[in-house]
Design a protein around this motif. Sequence first.
Motif, PDB file in Angstrom:
ATOM      1  N   ALA A  56       2.621  16.557  30.339  1.00 30.43           N
ATOM      2  CA  ALA A  56       3.068  16.546  29.195  1.00 30.43           C
ATOM      3  C   ALA A  56       2.899  17.934  28.357  1.00 30.43           C
ATOM      4  CB  ALA A  56       2.594  15.531  28.020  1.00 30.43           C
ATOM      5  N   ARG A  57       1.636  18.428  28.620  1.00 23.84           N
ATOM      6  CA  ARG A  57       1.397  19.904  28.249  1.00 23.84           C
ATOM      7  C   ARG A  57       2.264  20.907  28.988  1.00 23.84           C
ATOM      8  NH1 ARG A  57       0.338  22.936  24.197  1.00 23.84           N
ATOM      9  NH2 ARG A  57      -0.978  24.730  24.778  1.00 23.84           N
ATOM     10  N   ILE A  58       2.602  20.946  30.237  1.00 25.15           N
ATOM     11  CA  ILE A  58       3.269  21.626  31.033  1.00 25.15           C
ATOM     12  C   ILE A  58       4.688  21.751  30.420  1.00 25.15           C
ATOM     13  CG2 ILE A  58       4.246  22.452  33.332  1.00 25.15           C
ATOM     14  CD1 ILE A  58       1.566  21.481  34.440  1.00 25.15           C
ATOM     15  N   ARG A  59       5.365  20.471  30.208  1.00 27.81           N
ATOM     16  CA  ARG A  59       6.512  20.203  29.924  1.00 27.81           C
ATOM     17  C   ARG A  59       6.947  20.936  28.471  1.00 27.81           C
ATOM     18  NH1 ARG A  59       5.882  15.168  32.065  1.00 27.81           N
ATOM     19  NH2 ARG A  59       7.128  15.021  33.840  1.00 27.81           N
ATOM     20  N   ALA A  60       5.872  20.770  27.528  1.00 32.80           N
ATOM     21  CA  ALA A  60       5.948  21.035  26.237  1.00 32.80           C
ATOM     22  C   ALA A  60       5.875  22.850  26.242  1.00 32.80           C
ATOM     23  CB  ALA A  60       4.702  20.848  25.470  1.00 32.80           C
ATOM     24  N   ILE A  61       4.911  23.434  27.031  1.00 34.19           N
ATOM     25  CA  ILE A  61       5.096  25.029  27.150  1.00 34.19           C
ATOM     26  C   ILE A  61       6.748  25.520  27.871  1.00 34.19           C
ATOM     27  CG2 ILE A  61       4.123  26.865  28.488  1.00 34.19           C
ATOM     28  CD1 ILE A  61       1.420  25.281  28.313  1.00 34.19           C
ATOM     29  N   PHE A  62       7.098  24.498  28.891  1.00 31.21           N
ATOM     30  CA  PHE A  62       8.258  25.066  29.517  1.00 31.21           C
ATOM     31  C   PHE A  62       9.549  24.905  28.374  1.00 31.21           C
ATOM     32  CE2 PHE A  62       7.018  24.472  34.313  1.00 31.21           C
ATOM     33  CZ  PHE A  62       5.997  25.529  33.991  1.00 31.21           C
ATOM     34  N   ASP A  63       9.452  23.916  27.538  1.00 32.05           N
ATOM     35  CA  ASP A  63      10.471  23.816  26.690  1.00 32.05           C
ATOM     36  C   ASP A  63      10.445  24.837  25.753  1.00 32.05           C
ATOM     37  OD1 ASP A  63      11.140  21.355  28.018  1.00 32.05           O
ATOM     38  OD2 ASP A  63      10.165  20.049  26.569  1.00 32.05           O
ATOM     39  N   LYS A  69      13.217  25.958  30.390  1.00 27.69           N
ATOM     40  CA  LYS A  69      13.571  24.559  29.759  1.00 27.69           C
ATOM     41  C   LYS A  69      14.402  23.666  30.697  1.00 27.69           C
ATOM     42  CE  LYS A  69      15.258  22.652  25.394  1.00 27.69           C
ATOM     43  NZ  LYS A  69      16.096  23.252  24.023  1.00 27.69           N
ATOM     44  N   GLY A  70      13.984  22.379  30.946  1.00 35.44           N
ATOM     45  CA  GLY A  70      14.594  21.552  31.828  1.00 35.44           C
ATOM     46  C   GLY A  70      13.937  21.480  33.450  1.00 35.44           C
ATOM     47  N   THR A  71      12.963  22.370  33.557  1.00 29.39           N
ATOM     48  CA  THR A  71      12.162  22.349  34.786  1.00 29.39           C
ATOM     49  C   THR A  71      11.362  21.121  35.072  1.00 29.39           C
ATOM     50  OG1 THR A  71      12.158  24.637  34.476  1.00 29.39           O
ATOM     51  CG2 THR A  71      10.829  23.680  36.317  1.00 29.39           C
ATOM     52  N   GLY A  72      11.770  20.456  36.301  1.00 26.55           N
ATOM     53  CA  GLY A  72      10.907  19.239  36.775  1.00 26.55           C
ATOM     54  C   GLY A  72       9.452  19.427  36.715  1.00 26.55           C
ATOM     55  N   VAL A  73       8.437  18.528  36.306  1.00 28.16           N
ATOM     56  CA  VAL A  73       7.115  18.716  36.109  1.00 28.16           C
ATOM     57  C   VAL A  73       6.434  17.506  36.718  1.00 28.16           C
ATOM     58  CG1 VAL A  73       5.003  19.286  35.221  1.00 28.16           C
ATOM     59  CG2 VAL A  73       7.216  20.672  34.461  1.00 28.16           C
ATOM     60  N   ARG A  74       5.847  17.550  37.870  1.00 27.32           N
ATOM     61  CA  ARG A  74       5.230  16.062  38.224  1.00 27.32           C
ATOM     62  C   ARG A  74       3.809  16.467  38.557  1.00 27.32           C
ATOM     63  NH1 ARG A  74       4.590  13.193  42.899  1.00 27.32           N
ATOM     64  NH2 ARG A  74       5.287  14.953  44.186  1.00 27.32           N
ATOM     65  N   VAL A  75       2.728  15.567  38.121  1.00 29.74           N
ATOM     66  CA  VAL A  75       1.426  15.804  38.450  1.00 29.74           C
ATOM     67  C   VAL A  75       0.807  14.402  38.928  1.00 29.74           C
ATOM     68  CG1 VAL A  75      -0.773  16.266  37.053  1.00 29.74           C
ATOM     69  CG2 VAL A  75       1.309  17.320  36.182  1.00 29.74           C
TER      70      VAL A  75
END
Length: 446
Positions: A56-63, A69-75
């Motif tokens: 969630a933290r990485i997606r919030a930064i990328f947005d 924005k819209g980059t796929g992130v899986r942890v």
Amino acid sequence: MRFIRFLVALCLSLPAPALAQALPKLPTASPSASASADAPEIAAQPAPDEDARLAARIRAIFDEIPALKGTGVRVAAGVVTLTGQVPDEKTIQQAEAIATRLNGVVTVQNRLERNLDVEKNLNPALSGVTGRINGFLRALPLLGVAIAVAVVVGMLGYALARQSRLWERVTPNPFLAGLVATAIRFVFVVAGIVLALDIVGATAMLGAVLGGAGVLGLAVGLAVRDSIDNYFSSLMLSVRQPFRANDNVKIDSHEGRVLRLTSRATLLLTPDGNHLRIPNATVFKAVITNFTTNPQRRFAFDYAIDHEADPCRAQAVALETLRNLDWVLDEPKPGAEIADISGSVQVLRFNGWIDQTRADFGKSRTRAMEAVRKALREAGFVAESPEYRIHLDHEPPQSSAPKSAGQATVDAEDVAPDHHMDRMVHAERGADVEGKDLLDSRRPTE
């Protein structure tokens, strides 16, 4: 010896584990340990929601970043996997750097790819060009003000440089006045450029421009060092003033009347009436003889008499003749000496002084030689050649002239200076074909 054998036997009888405990443990370097010494420790039991929190933290930064924005992130288990397409390679490296900085990330698997779609790559480029054009249009008023300030400062410098009378009063000669005016123009132009760059906020460009100008100036200076040497020689000659206009000088082997000193060369009028141009660098380093500075000048000439003749009597006759000449000065007195007595003749050297303002040097020397030769011949001293001669008779040589010492009288007007060279120099200087003369009669000569 028996003690050593006892110790060896005791060590061999001990079991391997006991022997390992007895020996000291040596420190060993582990490559993996040294490689991971600076890396953060991995938690053995992460929090239950650690992976979701990181994602969630990485997606919030990328947005917040348009390119990510819209980059796929899986942890999973602290391993971050990035997928998707981005505009360029710089964005791929930026995404990996952001994900690595988060606490709890074990490693990052960067599977981002560059989007090679034409529209996706063309639009940002066009947007950048459009943005630059719009920015330039918005900066035009500020740029106009900066240019106006630079022009006003430069025009002020040119206005000050045109005050030639002021700089000629401050400096000793016109050449140095022109140099000061050029320096003032240069300083004001550079100051205007610096102010303009400061107004538009581009002062950092000034260092690069000055650095490039310095390198270029060094290269140009090495290429034209002869011209620079001649330029500074002109400056030194104009300040030191080694001669005046119309002075009769000899510069190394070149003799003539000085016409003018320019910023490039010294112009002489030779006795043949020709113009002789000598570069100022050569004049500054040359041996200069000025025949006009001191009006009194000495002439000298030789006269050979027979080896058996009386030199003292011949000297007395010649000196009396020289003293009776109107153009020969009484002080300093005329002189005579024996220059050479080797061979078959005696060489006598006579000299006298004249005032060049009333007598011409060449004419005076010629008339003095004629008068002394006539007086010596009348006294029985016939001019002899330095070569050996064979006389077939035993009689001494007889002079066809009477042996009484006559008084030579020559009209003094015959040695009056000829002013035709003065008139030629005056006409040449009046023509002013060479520009401003750097010679100033108000300044003392060196």
